[in-house]
Design an enzyme around this catalytic site. Structure first.
Site, PDB file in Angstrom:
ATOM      1  N   ASN A  81      14.522 -40.217 -58.653  1.00  0.00           N
ATOM      2  CA  ASN A  81      15.313 -39.217 -59.358  1.00  0.00           C
ATOM      3  C   ASN A  81      14.444 -38.586 -60.445  1.00  0.00           C
ATOM      4  O   ASN A  81      13.799 -39.307 -61.215  1.00  0.00           O
ATOM      5  CB  ASN A  81      16.553 -39.865 -59.976  1.00  0.00           C
ATOM      6  N   HIS A  84       9.961 -44.033 -61.666  1.00  0.00           N
ATOM      7  CA  HIS A  84      10.250 -45.194 -60.812  1.00  0.00           C
ATOM      8  C   HIS A  84      10.721 -44.711 -59.456  1.00  0.00           C
ATOM      9  O   HIS A  84      11.357 -43.661 -59.338  1.00  0.00           O
ATOM     10  CB  HIS A  84      11.297 -46.124 -61.433  1.00  0.00           C
ATOM     11  N   HIS A  91      12.979 -46.019 -56.176  1.00  0.00           N
ATOM     12  CA  HIS A  91      13.944 -46.993 -55.669  1.00  0.00           C
ATOM     13  C   HIS A  91      13.605 -47.288 -54.209  1.00  0.00           C
ATOM     14  O   HIS A  91      13.349 -46.356 -53.434  1.00  0.00           O
ATOM     15  CB  HIS A  91      15.363 -46.427 -55.688  1.00  0.00           C
TER      16      HIS A  91
HETATM   17  P1  AMP Z   1      17.572 -43.701 -62.232  1.00  0.00           P
HETATM   18  O1  AMP Z   1      18.956 -43.120 -62.244  1.00  0.00           O
HETATM   19  O2  AMP Z   1      16.779 -43.281 -61.038  1.00  0.00           O
HETATM   20  O3  AMP Z   1      16.848 -43.475 -63.541  1.00  0.00           O
HETATM   21  O4  AMP Z   1      17.762 -45.266 -62.041  1.00  0.00           O
HETATM   22  C1  AMP Z   1      17.612 -46.219 -63.049  1.00  0.00           C
HETATM   23  C2  AMP Z   1      17.886 -47.558 -62.423  1.00  0.00           C
HETATM   24  O5  AMP Z   1      17.430 -48.563 -63.310  1.00  0.00           O
HETATM   25  C3  AMP Z   1      19.361 -47.851 -62.138  1.00  0.00           C
HETATM   26  O6  AMP Z   1      19.520 -48.107 -60.737  1.00  0.00           O
HETATM   27  C4  AMP Z   1      19.666 -49.080 -62.985  1.00  0.00           C
HETATM   28  O7  AMP Z   1      20.539 -49.976 -62.361  1.00  0.00           O
HETATM   29  C5  AMP Z   1      18.267 -49.674 -63.170  1.00  0.00           C
HETATM   30  N1  AMP Z   1      18.086 -50.503 -64.359  1.00  0.00           N
HETATM   31  C6  AMP Z   1      18.408 -50.187 -65.640  1.00  0.00           C
HETATM   32  N2  AMP Z   1      18.047 -51.183 -66.470  1.00  0.00           N
HETATM   33  C7  AMP Z   1      17.475 -52.148 -65.698  1.00  0.00           C
HETATM   34  C8  AMP Z   1      16.897 -53.420 -65.965  1.00  0.00           C
HETATM   35  N3  AMP Z   1      16.842 -53.914 -67.204  1.00  0.00           N
HETATM   36  N4  AMP Z   1      16.404 -54.140 -64.931  1.00  0.00           N
HETATM   37  C9  AMP Z   1      16.472 -53.639 -63.667  1.00  0.00           C
HETATM   38  N5  AMP Z   1      16.990 -52.446 -63.351  1.00  0.00           N
HETATM   39  C10 AMP Z   1      17.509 -51.706 -64.347  1.00  0.00           C
END
Ligand code: AMP
Length: 120
Positions: A91, A104, A106
């Site tokens: 994203n 990042h 996914h």
């Molecule tokens: P995005 O919307 O692509 O920025 O996704 C961020 C992702 O980070 C989401 O799927 C969250 O569930 C994940 N996330 C947020 N904090 C953590 C954390 N401490 N450890 C693992 N995943 C996380």
């Protein structure tokens, strides 16, 4: 926009908060998503401080970009996701609902992931 060193993935990279680590090398770290959207849901992040795909693709070094995408592929293979299939996505920015301002990817796997994007 300047990279925010207080974002949650920066804290994970500095070891200030824990993660469920699945892979690490010189350029990348992979860990389980805290709120999984599929039986397998892993995040892969570069170790460099890039806020988004746009930032990384513009400013990442050749070694960082190559190392990162090799790591994404390796993580998917190590997860056993290749044969049945997996999806990876990033994203970028507001319309994509990027929540964490550290680039990042996914990786989703472990079930039929359905169509590519929800139509509204
Ligand atoms: P995005 O919307 O692509 O920025 O996704 C961020 C992702 O980070 C989401 O799927 C969250 O569930 C994940 N996330 C947020 N904090 C953590 C954390 N401490 N450890 C693992 N995943 C996380």
């Amino acid at each position: 926009m300047a990279y925010d060193p207080e974002n949650i993935f920066a804290k994970i990279l500095r070891g200030e908060i824990p993660c469920d680590n699945v892979y690490e090398d010189d350029t990348a770290l992979a860990f389980k998503d805290i709120n999984p959207q599929a039986p397998t849901h892993v995040l892969v992040i570069p170790k460099g401080t890039y806020e988004s795909m746009d930032d990384f693709s513009k400013n990442g070094t050749e070694a960082e970009i190559t190392g990162f995408f090799r790591a994404v592929g390796k993580v998917a293979r190590d997860l056993g996701a290749v044969e049945a299939g997996y999806r990876f996505l990033a994203n970028n920015g507001a319309d994509a609902h990027q929540e964490v301002p550290h680039f990042h990817v996914h990786i989703f796997a472990g079930r039929d992931l359905g169509g590519m994007i929800k139509r509204v």
